[in-house]
Enzyme design. Structure first.
Site, PDB file in Angstrom:
ATOM      1  N   GLN A 195       2.514  -6.305 -11.670  1.00  0.00           N
ATOM      2  CA  GLN A 195       1.308  -5.702 -11.074  1.00  0.00           C
ATOM      3  C   GLN A 195       0.291  -6.796 -10.790  1.00  0.00           C
ATOM      4  OE1 GLN A 195      -0.298  -3.550  -9.558  1.00  0.00           O
ATOM      5  NE2 GLN A 195       0.475  -1.494  -9.927  1.00  0.00           N
ATOM      6  N   MET A 212      -6.697   7.618 -10.819  1.00  0.00           N
ATOM      7  CA  MET A 212      -7.671   6.747 -10.157  1.00  0.00           C
ATOM      8  C   MET A 212      -8.895   7.544  -9.739  1.00  0.00           C
ATOM      9  SD  MET A 212      -6.594   3.548  -9.360  1.00  0.00           S
ATOM     10  CE  MET A 212      -7.765   3.351  -8.016  1.00  0.00           C
ATOM     11  N   GLY A 213      -8.600   8.673  -9.070  1.00  0.00           N
ATOM     12  CA  GLY A 213      -9.654   9.473  -8.441  1.00  0.00           C
ATOM     13  C   GLY A 213     -10.645  10.030  -9.440  1.00  0.00           C
ATOM     14  N   GLU A 270     -10.813  19.626  -6.908  1.00  0.00           N
ATOM     15  CA  GLU A 270      -9.572  19.310  -7.614  1.00  0.00           C
ATOM     16  C   GLU A 270      -8.822  20.613  -7.845  1.00  0.00           C
ATOM     17  OE1 GLU A 270      -7.667  16.574  -9.086  1.00  0.00           O
ATOM     18  OE2 GLU A 270      -6.434  18.357  -9.451  1.00  0.00           O
ATOM     19  N   THR A 315      -6.722  12.457  -3.310  1.00  0.00           N
ATOM     20  CA  THR A 315      -5.480  13.109  -3.707  1.00  0.00           C
ATOM     21  C   THR A 315      -4.388  12.054  -3.582  1.00  0.00           C
ATOM     22  OG1 THR A 315      -4.951  13.757  -1.442  1.00  0.00           O
ATOM     23  CG2 THR A 315      -6.264  15.316  -2.752  1.00  0.00           C
ATOM     24  N   CYS A 318     -18.222  -6.948 -13.113  1.00  0.00           N
ATOM     25  CA  CYS A 318     -19.163  -6.664 -12.030  1.00  0.00           C
ATOM     26  C   CYS A 318     -18.749  -7.506 -10.834  1.00  0.00           C
ATOM     27  CB  CYS A 318     -20.608  -6.973 -12.427  1.00  0.00           C
ATOM     28  SG  CYS A 318     -20.925  -8.707 -12.726  1.00  0.00           S
ATOM     29  N   GLY A 327      -0.252  -3.595  -6.630  1.00  0.00           N
ATOM     30  CA  GLY A 327      -1.074  -2.622  -5.903  1.00  0.00           C
ATOM     31  C   GLY A 327      -0.274  -1.765  -4.935  1.00  0.00           C
TER      32      GLY A 327
END
Ligand SMILES: NC(=O)c1ccc[n+]([C@@H]2O[C@H](COP(=O)([O-])OP(=O)(O)OC[C@H]3O[C@@H](n4cnc5c(N)ncnc54)[C@H](O)[C@@H]3O)[C@@H](O)[C@H]2O)c1
Ligand SMILES: NC(=O)c1ccc[n+]([C@@H]2O[C@H](COP(=O)([O-])OP(=O)(O)OC[C@H]3O[C@@H](n4cnc5c(N)ncnc54)[C@H](O)[C@@H]3O)[C@@H](O)[C@H]2O)c1
Lengths: 557, 557
Positions: free
Chosen positions: A130, A178-179, A197, A265, A411, A493
């Site tokens: 990853q 993630m969402g 959702e 989604t 950050c 990714g």
């Protein structure tokens, strides 16, 4: 795999000011490798899986043990070589060279497919690294929240620039892995949020972790709550249990136009990741099993409806963007011909930051003491004064983000500021104002170290999306500059075959030598983002290069 | 392209003991870049093409000029970044870091095809770097004479073992930049040679440099000359101007079976490197420009005919091998299903040397004085005494090899010997026994820096042919060790999509700092070959690692 790989055990980074390695750089690598596999941090530590599907920190537990032994023995003028999670060599270099060099998942182009990768993995010859898993600088979900925050801030500014007083609330959908960071990121960015959702269990989870404030399923009441919180200037996030393919068009019908519109989604996988409208979760599961072709057709038809609503909102002035899930492609296949009028989030918001050398800068307190992160937070705000969004993020992160594993912070910082902050951290260590050295790294979703035509380098101005020289040069230049460890990966990714990217980590141990290395590496690394984008013809990058004195040879006299 | 690219002019390396750059490392890069484009060295210098189809040293003449200016200005603690032949950045590093880092032709895997490469090249975004073209250490045909000589000797022995009294003559094709070394290598190895070449200019050049003895275009007379020279025990090399796709099948038809059969057309690049049968050079150029798709189809059909003739000769007892140009793949795509019954030369003859860290070690006298190379020749034989093959090679090379551009030498040296020789050269410079520093490099056809499943890593014992981590680690480790310039390339030798490989060059300037860098880099670089082959399970590599103290972590206590 329920019991994990052979040799599985619980590991956790050593803490404190004493080290078991010969130097702090080796000790930092040792602690960060352990930290990546800490059960608080990793998704499936028994299998050495840190995050992102099967992103691993070491090839096997045996390989983990050998790496640990080599790190303990490693001298200050030696370098350890790690090939896809396995220590394969140790050579004499010099104190200013990296202590560890890693290469993860790399395959020759013709063989760069998941099938070939899985075949070689099964032979024990490679591992999926990853991004920050195989480069030993994953820090848990703080990274996701911060990336989403940064994107929302950029989108908010874009909206406010067009619509004075705008950028006050976000409509989104999908509160999954993630969402689910979106509602929290939105309120941290100073915006209210309505998140649609379909699965009540996902909403439950986000209420529990306080990533979302409240669930209201009645659309009228949910809208009232959102608009009222906007009015009061006290942003709240509302989850609405429903189908985005119904709710988005209904909002259009009512003439409601949110300021920001996106969705997460899992549309990239229409058979699993998107529930077609008109079905309950149970009915959807039944149809998926009985007639997958019909399921996909109905899911895509739903995406078309949702995307057409997004396009209508766009026409009415909303700031609309695709958040990296490929919904545009599916919607277009189902007939939404204009789907690609919606921009991807990287070209829309992030590229402008990349042009300034900005990207996800992160650091970890090796002491394990949360106080040390508070000290670094203050040092950042001192070194980079007058950036309101940065200040807001740091202050909110201190309140809202629970540490996982070693205390850490993230950050987005650009060229110039990164070096400043790195030197400030080194000074904290030198002066004994933190209890152990600080490890500084970054994600590979970054300005100058990634070639990834489906995400980071989508739609480059000069068409150079697939050119990967830049990622290689980044790894080589950070090695030359004296990063503490440098890694080069394939497939993070967006999957095998689709990306090449480099990672770097550098340790602030308070020494003068570290000070010089920090200055070099934290200049080179974001500098690569500026020259990469200047070469592609981006005005901002050219301007920043000129302002900050980053040499771009073909523009130099 | 007859007049060359815009800005074309004749360049040649500066000579002598005075430099125009701030340090000798920068000066070395400057001279080697010029030397790669010296008309004595490069195949098509006007187009910046050095060798190997379209392997270039700089993207354009404008890019060349900028690189030269940057090298002249480059300080001893700076590093220049070169992206596919274009200078794109300059950063402060430190004196022990490389002065130049290069990345050539790299593409993300899914886009790693010639079509996409050509598209991006036409946009001005990349260049094909081949191996030593884009890494500025090409030295002309001598570079491959040694490797070809060793390969021919090994193949001759293999044939003689099966066919007593055999191994007397070689059939080959393609007398270009690399392939032109074959006739000379054959006669040095004690064999006659028939070399088929379509381009009379290439033959002319080889006659001029005495790499080939005679041109005879009539097949009967050419065969007579070859066989007569075999009979007399006085091996001669004959060039025949013709198309290999015609001549090879004709030999089969006549029942002529050479002892050794190979070929070195630039088949890896079917649009440029292989002339389809039935066309003159002019007709081929016209078709290439007018209808590239048709051209490639006809080239591949020609390769099929040629490879099928090679297979027929193999069945009749010839020692047949693929010499690293990927002709088997193209021939198979055109229908020659058995193409891979022909072994690659690496698994057949070279891998055993790789297991010892052996590979093509080369050096160049920056002074331009041939006397300096004679001094280094003596230093090599002193540093590595008692190696009869090495002594014979050096003595034959002094007699038979005409220098091209800056005087240079090559020999295959293994782990341990490379560092010894590097230190000896540095001492020559320090003591003033040569007139300027010596540049040391190597080909990418090498033991530990290449992933190339059709050549260097074909048929690895553990199946790790396509694993590319090793090539990356090599580039990173040489950068960490302090090589003078380091490069990472895609597609050299066997074409876009088929290989990833790293180059390194290091300058012996007589200083103490150079002595330390030489010792490190010339240990790391061949050491990578040993650990790579030890990891793959080769006995020789494991034994050599143990004897020479190369650490292999998973075999260490
Ligand atoms: N932007 C980025 O940087 C980035 C990074 C990684 C992944 N992604 C993409 O983001 C997407 C989301 O990832 P995730 O990990 O959250 O996936 P996930 O599967 O965990 O979550 C998807 C959520 O969407 C909900 N959902 C499905 N259909 C719905 C509908 N019709 N209406 C309302 N809700 C619905 C599901 O119930 C689920 O909770 C993926 O496509 C992923 O590839 C983006
Ligand atoms: N074995 C190795 O170690 C090694 C090293 C480097 C390169 N190579 C490969 O060897 C090949 C040759 O390299 P090069 O630098 O000599 O290339 P080149 O382009 O300089 O030469 C190729 C030659 O083949 C001739 N040719 C083309 N089609 C022909 C045909 N049908 N019949 C007869 N002659 C024909 C051309 O006229 C040209 O002279 C390349 O594919 C290269 O990648 C092998």
């Amino acid at each position: 795999m329920t019991t994990g790989e052979q040799g599985a055990r619980v590991v956790r980074a050593p803490r404190g000011s004493e080290r078991s390695c010969k130097g702090w750089i080796q000790e930092a690598a040792l602690r960060m490798l352990h930290n990546n596999l800490d059960p608080e941090v990793a998704e499936r530590p028994d299998d050495l899986v840190v995050y992102g599907g099967t992103g691993k920190a070491a090839r096997s537990w045996e390989a983990f043990d050998v790496i640990v032994r080599e790190l303990r023995e490693l001298a200050d003028d030696e370098t350890l070589l790690v090939q896809s999670g396995k220590a394969v060599g140790r050579f004499r270099t010099h104190p200013d060279a990296p202590r560890v060099l890693l290469a993860n998942s790399n395959l020759v182009g013709r063989w760069a497919t998941w099938d070939e990768f899985r075949r070689l993995e099964a032979l024990g010859l490679t591992m999926y690294g990853q991004m920050t898993a195989g480069s030993w600088i994953y820090i848990g979900s703080q990274g996701i929240v911060q990336g989403t925050y940064e994107t929302f801030v950029a989108a908010r500014k874009a909206h406010a620039a067009r619509a004075p007083g705008g950028g006050r609330w976000v409509l989104t959908a999908g509160l999954g892995g993630m969402g689910g960071a979106q509602p929290l990121a939105a309120t941290m960015a100073g915006m209210a949020c309505l998140g649609v959702e379909i699965d009540p269990a996902r909403i439950e989870k986000r209420l529990r972790t306080r990533y979302v404030d409240e669930r209201i399923d009645d659309l009228d009441r949910a809208l009232d709550a959102v608009l009222e919180s906007v009015q009061r200037g006290a942003p709240r996030s509302i989850a609405l249990c429903g189908n985005a393919a119904d709710v988005y068009p209904e909002l259009v019908r009512r003439g409601v136009t949110p300021d920001l519109v996106t969705e997460q989604t899992a549309a990239h996988d229409p058979l699993v990741g998107y529930v077609p409208p008109g079905l309950t979760l149970e009915q959807a599961a039944e149809l998926r099993a009985r007639d997958p072709v019909e399921y996909v057709a109905r899911a895509k038809a739903g995406m078309r409806r949702e995307v057409e609503a997004m396009l209508a909102m766009q026409r009415r002035g909303a700031e609309v963007f695709d958040y990296g899930n490929n919904i545009r492609t599916c919607a277009m296949e189902a007939g939404a011909e204009d789907a690609f009028a919606i921009p991807g989030f990287v070209p829309a918001y992030v590229r402008e930051l990349f042009c300034q050398g900005k990207g996800p800068f992160r650091w970890v307190a090796l002491s394990g003491d949360p106080e040390d992160i508070l000290a670094t937070d203050r040092a950042v705000l001192e070194a980079v004064p007058g950036d309101a969004d940065l200040r807001r993020w740091i202050e909110l992160a201190e309140q809202k983000i629970a540490f996982q594993g070693l205390p850490s912070r993230i950050c987005w910082l650009g060229y110039g500021d990164r070096a400043k902050v790195g030197l400030a951290f080194n000074e904290l260590v030198r002066a004994g104002r933190v209890k152990a050295p600080i490890v500084i790294g970054r994600d590979h979703l970054d300005c100058g170290s990634v070639a990834s035509p489906f995400r980071e380098t989508e739609a480059m101005k000069d068409g150079s999306d697939a050119i990967a020289d830049w990622a290689i040069l980044n790894a080589l230049a950070n090695t030359a500059g004296g990063a503490s460890w440098v890694s080069f990966h394939h497939g993070g990714g967006v999957g095998i075959g689709n990306s090449l990217h480099a990672g770097m980590v550098i340790v602030a141990d308070g020494t003068e030598a570290a000070r010089q290395r920090l200055e070099r590496v934290l200049t080179i690394d974001p500098g690569m983002g500026i020259i990469r984008h200047a070469d592609a013809g981006y005005e901002t990058a050219c301007r920043v290069a000129e302002e900050k004195g980053v040499r771009v040879p073909h523009r130099a006299g």
